[in-house]
Design a protein around this motif. Structure first.
Motif: not given
Length: 340
Positions: A5-6, A121-124, A153-154, A335-338
């Motif tokens: 999940x994101x 986790x994508x901190x914006x 967590x990544x 997508x790259x992470x997945x």
């Protein structure tokens, strides 16, 4: 293998423009030890005893100037952006804010309810700073350790020089500058105290803020906000083919009396007209979504200041917000992470 999940995280916002809601938000924000990094007792006295008795009313008035019918622009834009990223995404996605009622904990619970055990986790925040990127990452880690022990967590690293980010930022600026005959472009980044630069230097000696250290390759650049801001400007300048002398950098949003990164945006806005710069475009690359610091501080107060000192035309470049190009960039990262 767990379920992926994101988690998208941005800064946050008060629940309303009421003084009590702004005070509650500022209390959480300013009491963060990575925002005002002084001993707890000093921070407590400063925030609780002085700032929260003065600043909430002023900040509430500022929020009222930019508040939308749907709510806080930052929250509304972030929600619209998250909804677009979710489209055709083959995994759960949740949006949280570092401060305010729309918390990271609520977002993690949302992922937990969908049986997510691997979180991306994508901190914006494009750039690394202890008061932005770092506090989001550490808060998320603390929450997972305390309450979501089955989650891994990544973290998406800062993307200040990511080619796709530079490309969409440049395209966004080019589109908005169409038909505007500017004298200069001001890259206005959110400011941080100078001491944060020194604290974030893992070498303990590289950062000197002397105009040269950002140009000398160093391990310190991985956590140097100042260097990363300058690199974003360089990337966009190259992408757009801007000529030397047609742009400059500055830093906005100072707090308290400590020395912050220079030059200061407000000082630049006052000085430019006397330097022959009458038509100015301002872009704020430290933000991916328009918020108080862009809509009020730059588009309103900054414009008024520039014109008052002799400027003639002022153009604020809106953030990426919910643009399709920006959505596609983040989808690519996911997508790259997945696919790892």
């Amino acid at each position: 293998m767990g379920k992926k999940g994101v988690l998208l995280v941005n800064l946050g916002s008060p629940d309303s423009t009421k003084v009590k809601d702004v005070r509650r938000y500022l209390d959480e924000f300013l009491m963060d030890e990575r925002v005002i990094d002084i001993p707890y007792w000093k921070r407590f006295l400063l925030i609780k005893g002085i700032i929260l008795n003065v600043r909430p009313k002023k900040s509430a008035a500022a929020y009222k100037k930019i508040w939308w019918k749907e709510g806080s622009p930052l929250v509304v834009i972030s929600e619209r952006f998250a909804d677009k990223v979710k489209l055709n995404l083959d995994m759960p996605l949740a949006l949280g804010m570092r401060y305010g009622s729309m918390s990271i904990e609520k977002a993690l619970n949302e992922l937990k309810e969908q049986d997510v055990t691997e979180v991306f986790l994508i901190p914006l925040y494009p750039h690394y700073a202890m008061s932005s990127f770092e506090t989001v990452v550490e808060k998320t880690k603390d929450l997972i350790k305390a309450s979501f022990k089955n989650m891994s967590l990544e973290v998406k690293p800062v993307f200040y020089n990511d080619p796709e980010y530079i490309r969409v930022m440049s395209e966004n600026m080019k589109e908005q500058l169409n038909g505007f005959d500017y004298d200069q472009i001001l890259f206005s980044y959110h400011g941080i105290p100078e001491r944060h630069i020194f604290k974030g230097d893992p070498t303990g000696s590289h950062c000197k803020l002397d105009g040269t250290c950002c140009e000398v390759s160093s391990e310190a650049h991985k956590t140097c906000y100042r260097h990363q801001c300058f690199e974003t400007t360089k990337g966009m300048v190259k992408e757009l083919g801007l000529k030397e002398g047609t742009y400059r950098n500055s830093f906005q949003s100072r707090l308290l009396k400590d020395p912050w990164l220079k030059p200061y945006t407000d000082h630049e806005l006052e000085a430019m007209p006397e330097q022959g710069i009458k038509k100015l475009a301002v872009i704020t690359p430290a933000f991916v979504a328009d918020c108080l610091e862009t809509l009020e501080e730059i588009a309103m107060e900054g414009k008024e200041e520039f014109l008052a000192f002799g400027g003639e035309e002022f153009k604020h470049i809106s953030c990426l917000n919910e643009s399709e190009a920006w959505v596609e960039v983040v989808k690519k990262w996911i997508g790259d992470w997945n696919s790892k």
